[in-house]
Design a protein around this motif. Structure first.
Motif, short mmCIF file in Angstrom:
data_model
loop_
_atom_site.label_atom_id
_atom_site.label_comp_id
_atom_site.label_asym_id
_atom_site.label_seq_id
_atom_site.Cartn_x
_atom_site.Cartn_y
_atom_site.Cartn_z
N ALA A 33 19.30 63.38 67.98
CA ALA A 33 19.37 62.55 69.17
C ALA A 33 18.17 62.81 70.07
CB ALA A 33 20.67 62.82 69.93
N ILE A 34 17.77 61.78 70.82
CA ILE A 34 16.63 61.87 71.71
C ILE A 34 17.13 61.97 73.15
CG2 ILE A 34 14.56 60.68 72.53
CD1 ILE A 34 14.49 59.23 69.84
N ASN A 35 16.58 62.92 73.89
CA ASN A 35 16.97 63.15 75.27
C ASN A 35 15.74 63.10 76.18
OD1 ASN A 35 19.95 64.06 75.22
ND2 ASN A 35 19.03 65.22 73.55
N PRO A 36 15.94 62.84 77.47
CA PRO A 36 14.81 62.87 78.40
C PRO A 36 14.03 64.17 78.36
CG PRO A 36 16.69 61.84 79.46
CD PRO A 36 17.18 62.38 78.13
N THR A 37 14.71 65.28 78.09
CA THR A 37 14.01 66.56 77.97
C THR A 37 12.95 66.50 76.88
OG1 THR A 37 15.96 67.75 78.72
CG2 THR A 37 14.33 69.01 77.50
N ASP A 38 13.22 65.75 75.82
CA ASP A 38 12.25 65.64 74.72
C ASP A 38 10.97 64.95 75.18
OD1 ASP A 38 14.55 66.51 73.46
OD2 ASP A 38 14.79 64.73 72.21
N THR A 39 11.11 63.91 75.98
CA THR A 39 9.92 63.17 76.43
C THR A 39 9.08 64.03 77.37
OG1 THR A 39 11.07 62.09 78.29
CG2 THR A 39 11.12 60.98 76.15
N GLN A 40 9.74 64.84 78.18
CA GLN A 40 9.01 65.73 79.08
C GLN A 40 8.29 66.82 78.29
OE1 GLN A 40 12.15 66.96 81.69
NE2 GLN A 40 11.80 65.27 83.10
N TYR A 41 8.96 67.36 77.28
CA TYR A 41 8.34 68.37 76.42
C TYR A 41 7.12 67.79 75.72
CZ TYR A 41 7.97 71.85 72.65
OH TYR A 41 7.52 72.81 71.78
N ARG A 42 7.27 66.57 75.20
CA ARG A 42 6.16 65.90 74.52
C ARG A 42 4.95 65.74 75.43
NH1 ARG A 42 7.30 60.52 75.24
NH2 ARG A 42 5.69 60.74 76.85
N ALA A 43 5.23 65.49 76.72
CA ALA A 43 4.15 65.27 77.69
C ALA A 43 3.51 66.56 78.18
CB ALA A 43 4.69 64.47 78.87
N GLY A 44 4.08 67.72 77.80
CA GLY A 44 3.49 69.00 78.17
C GLY A 44 4.08 69.64 79.41
N ALA A 45 5.24 69.14 79.84
CA ALA A 45 5.83 69.63 81.08
C ALA A 45 6.34 71.07 80.98
CB ALA A 45 6.97 68.71 81.52
#
Length: 303
Positions: A33-45
Protein backbone atom coordinates in the motif's frame (compact mmCIF):
# COMPACT_ATOMS: atom_id res chain seq x y z
CA UNK A 1 15.17 5.74 -5.51
CA UNK A 2 18.80 6.31 -6.34
CA UNK A 3 18.20 10.00 -5.80
CA UNK A 4 15.44 11.86 -3.98
CA UNK A 5 12.91 13.93 -5.86
CA UNK A 6 9.50 13.84 -7.49
CA UNK A 7 7.54 10.76 -8.56
CA UNK A 8 9.93 10.28 -11.48
CA UNK A 9 12.64 9.35 -8.94
CA UNK A 10 10.96 5.95 -8.52
CA UNK A 11 12.29 3.22 -10.77
CA UNK A 12 12.94 -0.52 -10.76
CA UNK A 13 16.28 -1.74 -9.39
CA UNK A 14 17.67 -5.14 -8.41
CA UNK A 15 18.69 -5.66 -4.79
CA UNK A 16 20.40 -8.70 -3.23
CA UNK A 17 18.28 -11.12 -1.18
CA UNK A 18 18.32 -10.69 2.59
CA UNK A 19 19.47 -13.54 4.84
CA UNK A 20 16.82 -15.11 7.07
CA UNK A 21 17.60 -14.67 10.76
CA UNK A 22 16.03 -16.47 13.74
CA UNK A 23 12.70 -14.94 14.66
CA UNK A 24 12.19 -13.54 11.16
CA UNK A 25 9.92 -14.29 8.21
CA UNK A 26 10.59 -14.20 4.49
CA UNK A 27 7.63 -12.75 2.60
CA UNK A 28 7.04 -12.91 -1.16
CA UNK A 29 5.31 -9.57 -1.52
CA UNK A 30 2.17 -9.45 -3.65
CA UNK A 31 0.95 -5.97 -2.68
CA UNK A 32 2.30 -2.84 -1.00
CA UNK A 33 0.00 0.00 0.00
CA UNK A 34 1.05 3.59 -0.68
CA UNK A 35 0.90 6.17 2.10
CA UNK A 36 1.66 9.91 2.28
CA UNK A 37 4.73 9.01 4.33
CA UNK A 38 6.08 7.24 1.24
CA UNK A 39 5.84 10.36 -0.91
CA UNK A 40 7.63 12.43 1.72
CA UNK A 41 10.38 9.82 2.03
CA UNK A 42 10.75 9.77 -1.76
CA UNK A 43 11.17 13.56 -1.73
CA UNK A 44 13.98 13.37 0.85
CA UNK A 45 12.08 14.65 3.87
CA UNK A 46 13.47 11.98 6.20
CA UNK A 47 17.15 11.92 5.31
CA UNK A 48 18.10 13.41 8.69
CA UNK A 49 16.35 10.53 10.46
CA UNK A 50 18.28 7.83 8.57
CA UNK A 51 21.73 9.36 7.94
CA UNK A 52 23.46 5.99 7.52
CA UNK A 53 21.18 4.74 4.74
CA UNK A 54 22.55 4.60 1.23
CA UNK A 55 20.94 4.16 -2.17
CA UNK A 56 18.82 2.52 -3.30
CA UNK A 57 16.20 3.89 -0.94
CA UNK A 58 13.00 1.84 -0.93
CA UNK A 59 9.72 3.36 0.30
CA UNK A 60 6.72 1.60 1.76
CA UNK A 61 5.49 0.59 5.20
CA UNK A 62 2.64 -1.83 4.35
CA UNK A 63 3.01 -5.20 2.64
CA UNK A 64 1.10 -8.41 2.12
CA UNK A 65 2.06 -11.62 0.40
CA UNK A 66 3.00 -15.26 0.76
CA UNK A 67 5.20 -16.63 3.53
CA UNK A 68 8.03 -18.50 1.81
CA UNK A 69 10.26 -19.21 4.81
CA UNK A 70 10.21 -18.84 8.58
CA UNK A 71 13.15 -18.53 10.92
CA UNK A 72 13.75 -20.41 14.13
CA UNK A 73 11.31 -19.43 16.85
CA UNK A 74 8.46 -18.33 14.57
CA UNK A 75 5.48 -20.54 15.31
CA UNK A 76 2.48 -18.39 14.35
CA UNK A 77 3.08 -18.58 10.60
CA UNK A 78 3.78 -21.37 8.14
CA UNK A 79 5.10 -21.52 4.61
CA UNK A 80 2.22 -20.82 2.23
CA UNK A 81 0.28 -18.52 4.55
CA UNK A 82 -1.04 -15.29 3.09
CA UNK A 83 0.26 -12.69 5.53
CA UNK A 84 0.32 -8.94 6.09
CA UNK A 85 3.13 -6.92 7.63
CA UNK A 86 4.13 -3.50 8.83
CA UNK A 87 7.55 -2.58 7.45
CA UNK A 88 9.59 -0.26 9.70
CA UNK A 89 11.19 2.06 8.95
CA UNK A 90 10.35 1.44 5.25
CA UNK A 91 11.16 -0.84 2.32
CA UNK A 92 7.84 -2.48 1.41
CA UNK A 93 8.08 -1.74 -2.33
CA UNK A 94 10.09 -4.92 -2.86
CA UNK A 95 9.30 -8.35 -4.29
CA UNK A 96 10.75 -10.08 -1.24
CA UNK A 97 11.17 -8.96 2.37
CA UNK A 98 12.69 -10.43 5.51
CA UNK A 99 10.89 -9.03 8.53
CA UNK A 100 10.68 -9.63 12.29
CA UNK A 101 8.07 -12.29 12.92
CA UNK A 102 6.34 -9.98 15.40
CA UNK A 103 5.59 -7.55 12.55
CA UNK A 104 3.85 -10.19 10.42
CA UNK A 105 0.52 -11.98 10.94
CA UNK A 106 -1.88 -13.92 8.76
CA UNK A 107 -4.05 -11.82 6.49
CA UNK A 108 -7.74 -11.61 7.42
CA UNK A 109 -9.66 -14.65 6.22
CA UNK A 110 -11.34 -14.12 2.86
CA UNK A 111 -9.19 -11.09 2.04
CA UNK A 112 -6.66 -10.90 -0.79
CA UNK A 113 -3.17 -9.45 -0.55
CA UNK A 114 -4.21 -6.09 -2.02
CA UNK A 115 -6.84 -5.43 0.64
CA UNK A 116 -4.69 -6.88 3.44
CA UNK A 117 -1.83 -4.51 2.60
CA UNK A 118 -3.98 -1.49 3.48
CA UNK A 119 -4.35 -2.39 7.15
CA UNK A 120 -1.07 -2.74 9.10
CA UNK A 121 0.56 0.70 9.23
CA UNK A 122 -2.49 2.91 9.52
CA UNK A 123 -4.37 0.38 11.64
CA UNK A 124 -1.51 0.10 14.13
CA UNK A 125 -1.03 3.88 14.21
CA UNK A 126 -4.73 4.28 14.98
CA UNK A 127 -4.41 1.65 17.70
CA UNK A 128 -1.44 3.50 19.20
CA UNK A 129 -3.30 6.82 19.09
CA UNK A 130 -6.17 5.38 21.11
CA UNK A 131 -3.81 3.64 23.51
CA UNK A 132 -2.05 6.92 24.24
CA UNK A 133 -5.26 8.80 25.00
CA UNK A 134 -6.66 6.06 27.29
CA UNK A 135 -10.28 7.18 26.92
CA UNK A 136 -13.06 5.33 28.70
CA UNK A 137 -16.34 4.05 27.25
CA UNK A 138 -18.83 6.89 27.00
CA UNK A 139 -16.21 9.59 26.59
CA UNK A 140 -16.10 11.75 23.47
CA UNK A 141 -13.41 11.48 20.80
CA UNK A 142 -13.00 13.91 17.90
CA UNK A 143 -11.31 12.72 14.72
CA UNK A 144 -9.97 15.00 11.99
CA UNK A 145 -9.15 13.59 8.59
CA UNK A 146 -11.78 10.95 9.25
CA UNK A 147 -12.17 10.04 5.57
CA UNK A 148 -8.50 9.06 5.37
CA UNK A 149 -6.99 5.70 6.24
CA UNK A 150 -5.69 6.62 9.71
CA UNK A 151 -8.77 8.66 10.63
CA UNK A 152 -11.15 6.02 9.36
CA UNK A 153 -9.48 3.32 11.42
CA UNK A 154 -9.55 5.55 14.51
CA UNK A 155 -13.30 6.05 14.08
CA UNK A 156 -13.95 2.34 13.70
CA UNK A 157 -11.68 1.24 16.54
CA UNK A 158 -13.16 3.91 18.82
CA UNK A 159 -16.66 2.62 18.21
CA UNK A 160 -15.61 -0.92 19.17
CA UNK A 161 -14.54 0.57 22.52
CA UNK A 162 -17.79 2.38 23.30
CA UNK A 163 -16.63 5.94 22.57
CA UNK A 164 -18.82 8.69 21.16
CA UNK A 165 -17.18 9.94 17.97
CA UNK A 166 -17.47 13.35 16.35
CA UNK A 167 -15.59 13.49 13.06
CA UNK A 168 -14.96 15.98 10.28
CA UNK A 169 -15.67 15.51 6.60
CA UNK A 170 -16.07 17.39 3.36
CA UNK A 171 -19.65 17.37 2.14
CA UNK A 172 -18.75 14.70 -0.41
CA UNK A 173 -17.30 12.47 2.32
CA UNK A 174 -20.03 12.84 4.93
CA UNK A 175 -21.84 9.63 3.98
CA UNK A 176 -18.55 7.69 4.04
CA UNK A 177 -17.59 8.99 7.49
CA UNK A 178 -21.04 8.19 8.88
CA UNK A 179 -20.78 4.68 7.43
CA UNK A 180 -17.53 4.22 9.35
CA UNK A 181 -19.45 4.81 12.57
CA UNK A 182 -19.13 8.52 13.42
CA UNK A 183 -22.00 9.64 15.66
CA UNK A 184 -21.74 13.30 14.62
CA UNK A 185 -20.16 14.72 11.48
CA UNK A 186 -19.08 18.35 11.14
CA UNK A 187 -17.64 20.13 8.13
CA UNK A 188 -13.87 20.02 7.80
CA UNK A 189 -11.72 23.15 7.63
CA UNK A 190 -9.52 25.50 9.63
CA UNK A 191 -12.48 26.29 11.91
CA UNK A 192 -13.23 22.66 12.74
CA UNK A 193 -12.43 23.26 16.42
CA UNK A 194 -15.28 25.79 16.58
CA UNK A 195 -17.62 23.33 14.90
CA UNK A 196 -16.69 20.64 17.41
CA UNK A 197 -17.18 23.05 20.33
CA UNK A 198 -20.61 23.94 18.96
CA UNK A 199 -21.59 20.29 19.51
CA UNK A 200 -19.67 19.87 22.79
CA UNK A 201 -19.34 23.30 24.44
CA UNK A 202 -17.12 21.96 27.23
CA UNK A 203 -14.76 20.39 24.71
CA UNK A 204 -14.09 16.77 23.82
CA UNK A 205 -12.14 14.31 25.94
CA UNK A 206 -9.74 13.34 23.18
CA UNK A 207 -8.86 14.18 19.59
CA UNK A 208 -7.00 12.21 16.92
CA UNK A 209 -5.56 14.71 14.46
CA UNK A 210 -5.48 12.80 11.21
CA UNK A 211 -5.62 15.99 9.13
CA UNK A 212 -2.38 17.25 10.73
CA UNK A 213 -3.82 20.62 11.76
CA UNK A 214 -1.83 20.83 14.97
CA UNK A 215 -2.54 24.00 16.97
CA UNK A 216 -5.71 24.74 15.01
CA UNK A 217 -7.55 21.81 16.58
CA UNK A 218 -6.32 22.04 20.18
CA UNK A 219 -9.15 24.42 21.19
CA UNK A 220 -11.65 21.60 20.56
CA UNK A 221 -10.26 19.64 23.52
CA UNK A 222 -11.21 20.31 27.12
CA UNK A 223 -8.55 21.15 29.70
CA UNK A 224 -6.91 17.94 30.80
CA UNK A 225 -7.95 16.20 27.58
CA UNK A 226 -5.70 14.31 25.19
CA UNK A 227 -4.61 14.69 21.58
CA UNK A 228 -2.83 12.15 19.39
CA UNK A 229 -0.85 13.43 16.42
CA UNK A 230 0.80 11.65 13.51
CA UNK A 231 3.55 13.98 12.26
CA UNK A 232 5.46 14.68 15.44
CA UNK A 233 3.49 17.72 16.66
CA UNK A 234 3.87 17.82 20.46
CA UNK A 235 1.64 20.77 21.40
CA UNK A 236 2.32 24.39 22.33
CA UNK A 237 2.27 24.00 26.14
CA UNK A 238 -0.16 26.90 26.43
CA UNK A 239 -3.00 24.74 27.78
CA UNK A 240 -3.28 21.71 30.00
CA UNK A 241 -3.93 19.43 27.04
CA UNK A 242 -1.85 16.26 26.81
CA UNK A 243 -0.39 15.82 23.31
CA UNK A 244 0.96 12.45 22.20
CA UNK A 245 2.95 12.21 18.96
CA UNK A 246 2.37 8.69 17.61
CA UNK A 247 4.97 6.88 15.51
CA UNK A 248 4.12 3.40 14.29
CA UNK A 249 7.62 2.14 15.07
CA UNK A 250 6.56 2.17 18.74
CA UNK A 251 4.00 -0.55 18.05
CA UNK A 252 5.44 -2.19 14.94
CA UNK A 253 6.34 -5.40 16.75
CA UNK A 254 3.19 -5.69 18.83
CA UNK A 255 2.00 -8.88 17.18
CA UNK A 256 -1.07 -9.12 19.43
CA UNK A 257 -2.22 -5.66 18.31
CA UNK A 258 -1.75 -6.51 14.64
CA UNK A 259 -3.51 -9.84 15.07
CA UNK A 260 -6.40 -8.08 16.82
CA UNK A 261 -6.76 -5.85 13.77
CA UNK A 262 -6.94 -8.99 11.65
CA UNK A 263 -9.84 -10.31 13.72
CA UNK A 264 -11.66 -6.97 13.62
CA UNK A 265 -11.35 -6.97 9.82
CA UNK A 266 -12.73 -10.52 9.70
CA UNK A 267 -15.67 -9.46 11.87
CA UNK A 268 -16.40 -6.40 9.70
CA UNK A 269 -15.64 -3.93 12.50
CA UNK A 270 -12.72 -2.56 10.47
CA UNK A 271 -13.14 -1.82 6.78
CA UNK A 272 -10.33 -2.37 4.26
CA UNK A 273 -10.63 0.27 1.52
CA UNK A 274 -8.80 -0.05 -1.79
CA UNK A 275 -9.04 2.85 -4.22
CA UNK A 276 -6.94 1.53 -7.12
CA UNK A 277 -4.07 -0.81 -7.90
CA UNK A 278 -0.97 -0.19 -10.00
CA UNK A 279 1.71 -2.61 -11.20
CA UNK A 280 4.92 -1.87 -9.30
CA UNK A 281 6.46 -0.55 -12.52
CA UNK A 282 3.89 2.27 -12.42
CA UNK A 283 4.74 3.45 -8.90
CA UNK A 284 5.51 6.95 -10.22
CA UNK A 285 1.97 7.25 -11.59
CA UNK A 286 0.55 6.07 -8.28
CA UNK A 287 2.55 8.66 -6.35
CA UNK A 288 1.37 11.39 -8.72
CA UNK A 289 -2.23 10.39 -8.16
CA UNK A 290 -1.83 10.36 -4.38
CA UNK A 291 -0.19 13.79 -4.37
CA UNK A 292 -3.03 15.27 -6.41
CA UNK A 293 -5.27 14.50 -3.45
CA UNK A 294 -8.88 13.42 -3.16
CA UNK A 295 -8.12 9.69 -2.88
CA UNK A 296 -10.46 7.75 -0.62
CA UNK A 297 -9.02 4.38 0.27
CA UNK A 298 -5.50 3.24 -0.45
CA UNK A 299 -3.59 3.07 -3.68
CA UNK A 300 -1.76 -0.25 -3.84
CA UNK A 301 1.22 -1.51 -5.85
CA UNK A 302 1.08 -5.10 -7.04
CA UNK A 303 4.08 -7.39 -7.60
Amino acid sequence: MTEFGGPEALHIVDVPPQPLSPGHVRLRVRAAAINPTDTQYRAGAYTAYYPDETAPWIPGMDAAGDVVDVGEGVDHLAVGDLAMAVVVPHGAYCEELVLPGASVVKAPAGVDAVAASTLPMNGLTARLALNRMSLRPGQVLAVTGAAGAFGGYVVQLAKTEGLTVIADAAESDEELVRSLGADIVVRRGDDVADRIRAEFPDGVDGLADGSVQGPLVLPAVKDGGAVSTVRGYAGDEQRSVRVFPCLVREISQDRAALDRLRHLAEDGAVTLRVAQTFPAEQASDAHRMLERGGIRGRLVLTF
